[in-house]
Every structure is written in structure tokens, then in C-alpha cells.
Design an enzyme around this catalytic site. Structure first.
Site, mmCIF file in Angstrom:
data_model
loop_
_atom_site.group_PDB
_atom_site.id
_atom_site.type_symbol
_atom_site.label_atom_id
_atom_site.label_comp_id
_atom_site.label_asym_id
_atom_site.label_seq_id
_atom_site.Cartn_x
_atom_site.Cartn_y
_atom_site.Cartn_z
ATOM 1 N N LYS A 85 0.845 -1.207 0.000
ATOM 2 C CA LYS A 85 0.000 0.000 0.000
ATOM 3 C C LYS A 85 0.883 1.260 0.000
ATOM 4 C CE LYS A 85 -2.173 -1.378 3.742
ATOM 5 N NZ LYS A 85 -1.536 -2.698 3.891
ATOM 6 N N THR A 86 1.849 1.304 0.912
ATOM 7 C CA THR A 86 2.735 2.472 0.988
ATOM 8 C C THR A 86 3.584 2.583 -0.278
ATOM 9 O OG1 THR A 86 2.824 2.197 3.372
ATOM 10 C CG2 THR A 86 4.530 3.583 2.385
ATOM 11 N N ASP A 130 -1.655 7.209 5.828
ATOM 12 C CA ASP A 130 -1.592 5.789 6.148
ATOM 13 C C ASP A 130 -2.491 5.522 7.347
ATOM 14 O OD1 ASP A 130 -0.783 3.192 5.908
ATOM 15 O OD2 ASP A 130 1.136 3.465 6.905
ATOM 16 N N THR A 179 -5.683 -1.176 6.717
ATOM 17 C CA THR A 179 -5.746 -2.637 6.812
ATOM 18 C C THR A 179 -7.182 -3.065 7.089
ATOM 19 O OG1 THR A 179 -5.133 -2.331 9.117
ATOM 20 C CG2 THR A 179 -3.387 -3.009 7.626
ATOM 21 N N ARG A 238 6.930 -7.780 2.327
ATOM 22 C CA ARG A 238 7.705 -7.257 3.456
ATOM 23 C C ARG A 238 8.412 -8.397 4.190
ATOM 24 N NH1 ARG A 238 4.415 -3.871 6.997
ATOM 25 N NH2 ARG A 238 5.083 -2.170 5.659
HETATM 26 P P1 ADP Z 1 2.042 -1.778 3.299
HETATM 27 O O1 ADP Z 1 2.059 -0.289 3.185
HETATM 28 O O2 ADP Z 1 0.924 -2.426 2.554
HETATM 29 O O3 ADP Z 1 2.123 -2.264 4.731
HETATM 30 P P2 ADP Z 1 4.611 -1.589 1.979
HETATM 31 O O4 ADP Z 1 4.247 -0.851 0.751
HETATM 32 O O5 ADP Z 1 5.316 -0.820 3.058
HETATM 33 O O6 ADP Z 1 3.360 -2.359 2.586
HETATM 34 O O7 ADP Z 1 5.501 -2.843 1.522
HETATM 35 C C1 ADP Z 1 6.460 -3.436 2.355
HETATM 36 C C2 ADP Z 1 7.734 -3.688 1.580
HETATM 37 O O8 ADP Z 1 7.502 -4.725 0.640
HETATM 38 C C3 ADP Z 1 8.202 -2.497 0.748
HETATM 39 O O9 ADP Z 1 9.177 -1.752 1.430
HETATM 40 C C4 ADP Z 1 8.788 -3.096 -0.500
HETATM 41 O O10 ADP Z 1 10.167 -3.300 -0.337
HETATM 42 C C5 ADP Z 1 8.117 -4.436 -0.604
HETATM 43 N N1 ADP Z 1 7.060 -4.452 -1.631
HETATM 44 C C6 ADP Z 1 5.738 -4.241 -1.453
HETATM 45 N N2 ADP Z 1 5.058 -4.376 -2.602
HETATM 46 C C7 ADP Z 1 5.964 -4.692 -3.540
HETATM 47 C C8 ADP Z 1 5.878 -4.979 -4.943
HETATM 48 N N3 ADP Z 1 4.701 -4.979 -5.573
HETATM 49 N N4 ADP Z 1 7.018 -5.259 -5.613
HETATM 50 C C9 ADP Z 1 8.210 -5.294 -4.962
HETATM 51 N N5 ADP Z 1 8.359 -5.038 -3.643
HETATM 52 C C10 ADP Z 1 7.251 -4.743 -2.935
#
Ligand code: ADP
Length: 363
Positions: A85-86, A130, A179, A238
Site C-alpha cells: 500500500k505504501t 496511512d 488494513t 515485506r
Molecule cells: P504496506 O504499506 O501495505 O504495509 P509496503 O508498501 O510498506 O506495505 O511494503 C512493504 C515492503 O515490501 C516495501 O518496502 C517493498 O520493499 C516491498 N514491496 C511491497 N510491494 C511490492 C511490490 N509490488 N514489488 C516489490 N516489492 C514490494
């Protein structure tokens, strides 16, 4: 409240000696990211792996926004933690070539906490919130006219002397991440033009991420080892990154630095990551349901109390993968372990099957 600098599209790129001085402090919790985290996070949408359907829809909207010269419509991402998401929210403004700001719903306790972000927002820029479900109700209501008409209503003075002042904002894009879409009010949810759900990743997609990131970290990895890490990462990028970093350290300390299949297995076993990718906390959750609550049904709060872990942590971080893998099910009366869940505990040696209560599934 002091105004914080906007992040420019390329601010997130790690500066090299040629690119001049360190960039100003980043906003919010992303500051807590280690260099490794930042190095591994894709900077542009085209570097992202998987989530093709979401990617294609967002790409069209971004392209159209650039061609129209108007802001992208507001976007809401939902899905379990660590799925991107981030990453989407920070890649989008870079692809649009616009500045962005990052806020966290948990710190927006009153409208005044949101005002600097809104008045700071430049035309077509992105404001990323977020954990948007954690915003206080008053902040949420304050946001409605900002999202709809790019306007905020400020109340000046108190009581009979109170006056409302309308303030026009520059047209901007709000990106929200949560989430728990279930906790968002319908009026807030409906104000997002696009709502995208992120799902778990396939093993192949994660193996691609692991292989690419091993090269970013400058470590050699066997294809079999990348697959092993991918299949033991609970379908979450992650976790795949976390596991990769641990295996890299293990390879450096206990072997010659190369990540072979044997090294990856030893390293993951040592952390208590099992064949499905469950960690000790995941297994403890399953064991608690079996040993203490006879297999369920049991409320998540009761499990949390017994484990001494907040129920929210279980709901956000532990349960989504267990539900998806059908190791547990949700019933109107609470969570319940499935035969597959019980088998998994038996197979991983955590709870010998003969120890479990007879007739667990006969109710
Ligand atoms: P969320 O915000 O959903 O908790 P993040 O966007 O922070 O998740 O993702 C966590 C980590 O996973 C990121 O820092 C990145 O390194 C990796 N990641 C997430 N999505 C992808 C993707 N589609 N391709 C490659 N790496 C990804």
C-alpha cells in the site's frame, strides 16, 4: 505547528556522492525505515512486482491525469500489512511527477493536525494518509469538503462569536491506506474515486522480488534459495525482504556469504519459520486456540489476552494469512481451527495430534 517541507518526486532516491548533499529529513514514520528498507522499496510503479490488475487500473488513471493536466482522483488502498500500500502510494506521485506529503491517521487527532498538510498541498500534489481508519471522527468530517470541493471550513472564535471561514485549497490527490476497510465510514469510503484491494502474492512473484533484492543487496543467491525464502514468507513482500536480510546475515556469518538452498533452510529454521512460513507467534496463536480453547470457536480478544498480544495485532498481522490458508475459519461465535490447521501443528511438531482433544470437530 511548523510547516514541514514537501517531498519532491525524486527526494526518495538515495543520494549518491554525485547527487549532492543529504536530502532534508523525511516526514512521518517512513523516517524510521532503515537504509536497507529504502533501498528495497520500489521507487516507480513499473518496478513493482505482481498486483497486475491494480497496477493497470492505476496506470491508466495516472496517464489520464497527466494528459488532462488535472489531479488524479482520490485513491484508497486496503489489504493486510506489507503488501505494497505504501509502495503504491509513494510510487504514484513519482510517476505523476508531483510532490507528496505523508501523514499517519493515528497522529491526526484533531482538525488542526490536518490543516498544515492541506494548506501545504500544492496543485496536483499527493497527500498520503496511512492507517486512515485511525483518524478521529472530527478529522474525518473536516476532510470531506477538502476531498470534494478542495475547501476547508475553519471555525474562528467561540460560542455566539464563532464565525466560519471557508478557505479554498489547491486541487490535490488524497491517497489513503488501511488494513481495515470495515472500520471506514461509508461517507469517507465513497469519497475515493478508486478503491483498490491488495491481495497476497504468489510464490513466483515473491521469488522474483527476492532475486531482484538480493542483487540490490549485492549478495549471490541460488534460484532454489530464492524460491525457498519466497515460499516461507507468508505471501507477503515485506516478510520476504525481512527473511532475505536475515538469510544474508546468516550466510555472511556462518558460510561464505553466498545464499545456497542449504544456507537459506538453516537460517529460516533457526528463526523458527516453518514450511508454510509461519513464525513462532503464528504457531502460538494456533496452539492457544487448540490447547486453551479446545479448537474454538473463541473470540480474538480472549486469544489475545491469553497470549498477551493486543487483539489488533492478531487481527492485522496474524489472522489474514491463516484465514487465507484455511488454517482457521471465522464463525459467528469466533475463530476456530480447521483440520488443516490442526494437521499443520501436528506436522510441525508443535502440538502432537494425540494431545489434542478427541472429537474436536464433532460439535
Ligand atoms: P504496506 O504499506 O501495505 O504495509 P509496503 O508498501 O510498506 O506495505 O511494503 C512493504 C515492503 O515490501 C516495501 O518496502 C517493498 O520493499 C516491498 N514491496 C511491497 N510491494 C511490492 C511490490 N509490488 N514489488 C516489490 N516489492 C514490494
Amino acid at each position: 505547528m511548523a510547516r514541514e517541507p514537501l517531498l519532491r518526486p525524486d527526494d526518495d532516491a538515495r543520494p549518491t556522492a554525485d547527487e549532492g548533499p543529504e536530502l532534508p529529513e523525511r516526514q512521518g514514520y517512513l523516517e524510521a525505515e532503515s537504509d536497507d528498507d529504502r533501498a528495497l522499496r520500489p521507487q516507480r510503479m513499473r518496478e513493482m512486482v505482481g498486483q497486475r490488475a491494480v497496477y493497470e487500473r492505476i496506470e491508466i488513471a495516472v496517464d489520464a491525469s497527466i494528459k488532462r493536466g488535472e489531479p488524479l482522483g482520490h485513491v484508497l488502498f486496503d489489504g493486510p500489512p506489507g503488501l505494497g500500500k505504501t509502495t503504491f502510494a509513494t510510487c504514484i506521485p513519482r510517476d505523476l511527477g508531483v510532490p507528496f506529503q505523508i501523514a499517519s491517521g493515528a497522529t491526526l487527532k484533531a482538525p488542526k493536525d490536518l490543516i498544515p498538510y492541506l494548506t501545504n498541498a500544492e496543485e496536483r500534489s499527493v497527500l498520503f494518509i496511512d492507517e486512515i481508519h485511525r483518524m478521529q471522527k472530527a478529522v474525518e468530517e473536516f476532510l470531506y469538503p477538502a476531498m470534494e470541493d478542495f475547501r476547508i471550513d475553519l471555525t474562528l472564535g467561540e460560542g455566539v462569536n464563532a464565525r466560519t471561514l471557508n478557505m479554498q485549497l489547491k486541487p490535490f490527490t488524497l491517497i489513503g491506506a488501511t488494513t481495515r476497510t470495515g472500520l471506514l465510514s461509508a461517507p469517507l469510503r465513497d469519497r475515493f474515486q478508486m478503491r483498490e484491494h491488495l491481495d497476497f502474492y504468489s510464490v513466483d512473484e515473491l521469488a522474483q522480488i527476492v532475486t531482484r533484492n538480493a542483487s540490490k543487496l549485492r549478495v549471490e543467491i541460488e534460484p532454489g534459495a530464492a524460491l525457498e525464502i519466497a515460499s516461507r514468507s507468508r505471501s507477503t513482500p515485506r516478510l520476504a525482504n525481512n527473511r532475505l536480510r536475515w538469510v544474508r546475515d546468516y550466510a555472511l556469518s556462518r558460510a561464505d556469504g553466498r545464499i545456497t538452498l542449504a544456507v537459506a533452510r538453516e537460517a529460516l529454521n533457526m528463526q523458527g519459520i516453518d514450511s508454510l512460513g509461519l513464525d513462532p507467534q503464528d504457531r502460538k496463536y494456533l496452539e492457544t486456540i487448540v490447547r486453551v480453547f479446545g479448537g474454538g470457536p473463541v473470540g480474538v480478544e480472549a486469544v489475545g489476552h491469553t497470549m498477551n498480544v493486543p487483539a489488533d495485532t492478531l487481527i492485522d498481522e496474524v489472522e489474514p494469512f491463516l484465514l487465507r490458508s484455511e488454517l482457521i475459519v471465522r464463525t459467528p461465535r469466533g475463530r476456530r481451527i480447521t483440520p488443516a490447521g490442526l494437521d499443520h501443528l501436528g506436522a510441525s511438531g508443535s502440538v502432537p495430534l494425540e494431545d489434542t482433544q478427541p472429537g474436536l470437530f464433532e460439535r
